[in-house]
Design a protein around this motif. Structure first.
Motif, PDB file in Angstrom:
ATOM      1  N   ASN A   9       0.881  -1.173  -0.121  1.00  0.00           N
ATOM      2  CA  ASN A   9       0.086  -0.046   0.067  1.00  0.00           C
ATOM      3  C   ASN A   9       0.747   1.191  -0.214  1.00  0.00           C
ATOM      4  OD1 ASN A   9      -2.262  -1.411   0.140  1.00  0.00           O
ATOM      5  ND2 ASN A   9      -2.697  -1.382   2.365  1.00  0.00           N
ATOM      6  N   SER A  10       2.153   1.175   0.571  1.00  0.00           N
ATOM      7  CA  SER A  10       2.915   2.335   0.726  1.00  0.00           C
ATOM      8  C   SER A  10       3.886   2.663  -0.389  1.00  0.00           C
ATOM      9  CB  SER A  10       3.822   2.239   2.130  1.00  0.00           C
ATOM     10  OG  SER A  10       4.547   0.939   1.905  1.00  0.00           O
ATOM     11  N   LEU A  11       3.568   1.748  -1.629  1.00  0.00           N
ATOM     12  CA  LEU A  11       4.579   2.024  -2.730  1.00  0.00           C
ATOM     13  C   LEU A  11       4.358   3.387  -3.303  1.00  0.00           C
ATOM     14  CD1 LEU A  11       6.628   0.681  -4.550  1.00  0.00           C
ATOM     15  CD2 LEU A  11       4.865  -0.394  -6.019  1.00  0.00           C
ATOM     16  N   PRO A  12       2.913   3.952  -3.524  1.00  0.00           N
ATOM     17  CA  PRO A  12       2.758   5.083  -4.127  1.00  0.00           C
ATOM     18  C   PRO A  12       3.521   6.213  -3.353  1.00  0.00           C
ATOM     19  CG  PRO A  12       0.804   3.697  -4.314  1.00  0.00           C
ATOM     20  CD  PRO A  12       1.780   3.140  -3.336  1.00  0.00           C
ATOM     21  N   ILE A  13       3.354   6.019  -2.021  1.00  0.00           N
ATOM     22  CA  ILE A  13       3.813   7.133  -1.120  1.00  0.00           C
ATOM     23  C   ILE A  13       5.603   7.259  -1.140  1.00  0.00           C
ATOM     24  CG2 ILE A  13       4.214   7.684   1.355  1.00  0.00           C
ATOM     25  CD1 ILE A  13       1.621   6.193   1.831  1.00  0.00           C
ATOM     26  N   PHE A  14       6.236   6.247  -1.001  1.00  0.00           N
ATOM     27  CA  PHE A  14       7.694   6.291  -1.261  1.00  0.00           C
ATOM     28  C   PHE A  14       8.047   6.367  -2.583  1.00  0.00           C
ATOM     29  CE2 PHE A  14       7.000   3.948   2.852  1.00  0.00           C
ATOM     30  CZ  PHE A  14       8.060   4.779   3.684  1.00  0.00           C
ATOM     31  N   SER A  15       7.127   5.916  -3.658  1.00  0.00           N
ATOM     32  CA  SER A  15       7.686   6.135  -5.052  1.00  0.00           C
ATOM     33  C   SER A  15       7.582   7.896  -5.316  1.00  0.00           C
ATOM     34  CB  SER A  15       6.985   5.436  -5.819  1.00  0.00           C
ATOM     35  OG  SER A  15       6.957   4.050  -5.933  1.00  0.00           O
ATOM     36  N   GLY A  16       6.582   8.411  -4.680  1.00  0.00           N
ATOM     37  CA  GLY A  16       6.256   9.750  -4.852  1.00  0.00           C
ATOM     38  C   GLY A  16       6.824  10.928  -3.985  1.00  0.00           C
ATOM     39  N   ASN A  17       7.358  10.422  -2.872  1.00  0.00           N
ATOM     40  CA  ASN A  17       8.224  11.622  -2.047  1.00  0.00           C
ATOM     41  C   ASN A  17       9.632  11.661  -2.311  1.00  0.00           C
ATOM     42  OD1 ASN A  17       5.794  11.431  -0.921  1.00  0.00           O
ATOM     43  ND2 ASN A  17       6.740  11.190   1.387  1.00  0.00           N
ATOM     44  N   SER A  18       9.826  12.681  -2.301  1.00  0.00           N
ATOM     45  CA  SER A  18      11.417  13.292  -2.513  1.00  0.00           C
ATOM     46  C   SER A  18      12.309  12.936  -1.445  1.00  0.00           C
ATOM     47  CB  SER A  18      11.603  14.830  -2.813  1.00  0.00           C
ATOM     48  OG  SER A  18      11.377  15.443  -1.507  1.00  0.00           O
ATOM     49  N   HIS A  19      12.141  12.540  -0.351  1.00  0.00           N
ATOM     50  CA  HIS A  19      13.027  12.021   0.774  1.00  0.00           C
ATOM     51  C   HIS A  19      12.451  11.069   1.622  1.00  0.00           C
ATOM     52  CE1 HIS A  19      15.044  15.892  -0.074  1.00  0.00           C
ATOM     53  NE2 HIS A  19      15.989  15.346   0.077  1.00  0.00           N
ATOM     54  N   TYR A  20      13.383  10.381   2.194  1.00  0.00           N
ATOM     55  CA  TYR A  20      12.799   9.301   3.252  1.00  0.00           C
ATOM     56  C   TYR A  20      14.078   9.060   4.239  1.00  0.00           C
ATOM     57  CZ  TYR A  20      14.921   6.191  -0.394  1.00  0.00           C
ATOM     58  OH  TYR A  20      15.921   5.587  -1.243  1.00  0.00           O
ATOM     59  N   VAL A  21      14.020   8.497   5.518  1.00  0.00           N
ATOM     60  CA  VAL A  21      14.849   8.108   6.269  1.00  0.00           C
ATOM     61  C   VAL A  21      14.959   6.592   6.467  1.00  0.00           C
ATOM     62  CG1 VAL A  21      15.871   8.376   8.848  1.00  0.00           C
ATOM     63  CG2 VAL A  21      15.010  10.296   7.554  1.00  0.00           C
ATOM     64  N   ILE A  22      15.919   6.029   6.637  1.00  0.00           N
ATOM     65  CA  ILE A  22      16.442   4.611   6.527  1.00  0.00           C
ATOM     66  C   ILE A  22      16.899   4.461   8.133  1.00  0.00           C
ATOM     67  CG2 ILE A  22      17.460   2.584   6.086  1.00  0.00           C
ATOM     68  CD1 ILE A  22      17.585   3.652   3.178  1.00  0.00           C
ATOM     69  N   ASN A  23      16.062   4.126   9.253  1.00  0.00           N
ATOM     70  CA  ASN A  23      16.283   3.860  10.572  1.00  0.00           C
ATOM     71  C   ASN A  23      16.849   2.583  10.946  1.00  0.00           C
ATOM     72  OD1 ASN A  23      15.030   6.581  11.906  1.00  0.00           O
ATOM     73  ND2 ASN A  23      13.672   5.729  10.443  1.00  0.00           N
ATOM     74  N   VAL A  24      18.115   2.280  11.016  1.00  0.00           N
ATOM     75  CA  VAL A  24      18.741   1.034  11.413  1.00  0.00           C
ATOM     76  C   VAL A  24      18.596   0.911  12.997  1.00  0.00           C
ATOM     77  CG1 VAL A  24      20.917  -0.449  11.593  1.00  0.00           C
ATOM     78  CG2 VAL A  24      20.562   1.253   9.815  1.00  0.00           C
ATOM     79  N   LEU A  25      17.728  -0.422  13.230  1.00  0.00           N
ATOM     80  CA  LEU A  25      17.107  -0.526  14.609  1.00  0.00           C
ATOM     81  C   LEU A  25      18.346  -1.004  15.488  1.00  0.00           C
ATOM     82  CD1 LEU A  25      13.650  -1.927  13.759  1.00  0.00           C
ATOM     83  CD2 LEU A  25      14.331   0.505  14.049  1.00  0.00           C
ATOM     84  N   GLY A  26      18.298  -0.619  16.795  1.00  0.00           N
ATOM     85  CA  GLY A  26      19.071  -1.193  17.713  1.00  0.00           C
ATOM     86  C   GLY A  26      18.571  -2.589  18.277  1.00  0.00           C
ATOM     87  N   ALA A  27      19.355  -3.346  18.879  1.00  0.00           N
ATOM     88  CA  ALA A  27      18.975  -4.771  19.380  1.00  0.00           C
ATOM     89  C   ALA A  27      17.654  -4.564  20.184  1.00  0.00           C
ATOM     90  CB  ALA A  27      20.206  -5.272  20.356  1.00  0.00           C
ATOM     91  N   ASP A  28      17.473  -3.519  20.864  1.00  0.00           N
ATOM     92  CA  ASP A  28      16.182  -3.534  21.898  1.00  0.00           C
ATOM     93  C   ASP A  28      15.040  -3.067  21.248  1.00  0.00           C
ATOM     94  OD1 ASP A  28      17.260  -0.968  21.755  1.00  0.00           O
ATOM     95  OD2 ASP A  28      16.928  -0.391  23.844  1.00  0.00           O
TER      96      ASP A  28
END
Length: 169
Positions: free
Chosen positions: A68-87
């Motif tokens: 469902n989020s494909l159009p959102i991420f395809s259309g936005n100019s920016h995003y953040v990739i958050n690398v999760l911590g162990a907790d």
């Protein structure tokens, strides 16, 4: 330049065997976040994150064609990739589910372009949505990193269908 090859010969395995083999590759776990034009936020869990290039700084991740989020991420100019911590397995699980507002009671701050950065992550990468490549049943997103930060700690990993962690040096 198109470097695609013709399709491979008939496969000697089925989808279940392929998934099982893939599950033996331990991956980091990320939550990709973005801000919509109306000011609301969206995010999703992804383990398909990888580096591409140091110069220019490029990373990639992929998203299913039916998401469902494909159009959102395809259309936005920016995003953040958050690398999760162990907790932070609870965040991976939370953003893996469809929810109206997974940001509800979690802590985050905003990047310089207004994208949500989750608190307590091991690292984050703010990316310009440089290019997208449809391939198979997914779209591969290539992001040009405009800003990043690191908070050294054990990171969340996914292996064999289970969450785990790895220790930093």
């Amino acid at each position: 330049m198109n470097t695609s090859s013709p399709r491979a010969d008939t496969r000697a395995f089925d989808t279940a065997q392929f998934r099982q083999a893939l599950s033996q590759f331990a991956t980091g776990v990320t939550v990709i976040t973005t801000r919509l034009a109306d000011g609301s936020f969206r995010g999703l869990t992804a383990s398909s994150f990888n580096s591409v290039s140091l110069d220019p700084p490029l990373v990639l991740w992929s998203l299913g064609n039916v998401a469902n989020s494909l159009p959102i991420f395809s259309g936005n100019s920016h995003y953040v990739i958050n690398v999760l911590g162990a907790d932070q397995a609870h965040l991976a699980q939370r953003f893996a589910k469809r929810s109206e507002n997974p940001f509800g009671d979690i802590e985050y701050e905003l990047s310089r372009t207004g994208q949500p950065i989750l608190k307590g992550v091991s690292a984050w990468f703010e990316c310009h949505n440089r290019s997208r490549y449809p391939e198979g049943d997914h779209v591969i997103f290539v992001g040009e990193v405009e800003e990043c930060a690191v908070q050294p700690q054990a990171s969340l990993i996914f292996h064999g269908g289970q969450f785990g962690s790895t220790q930093t040096r």
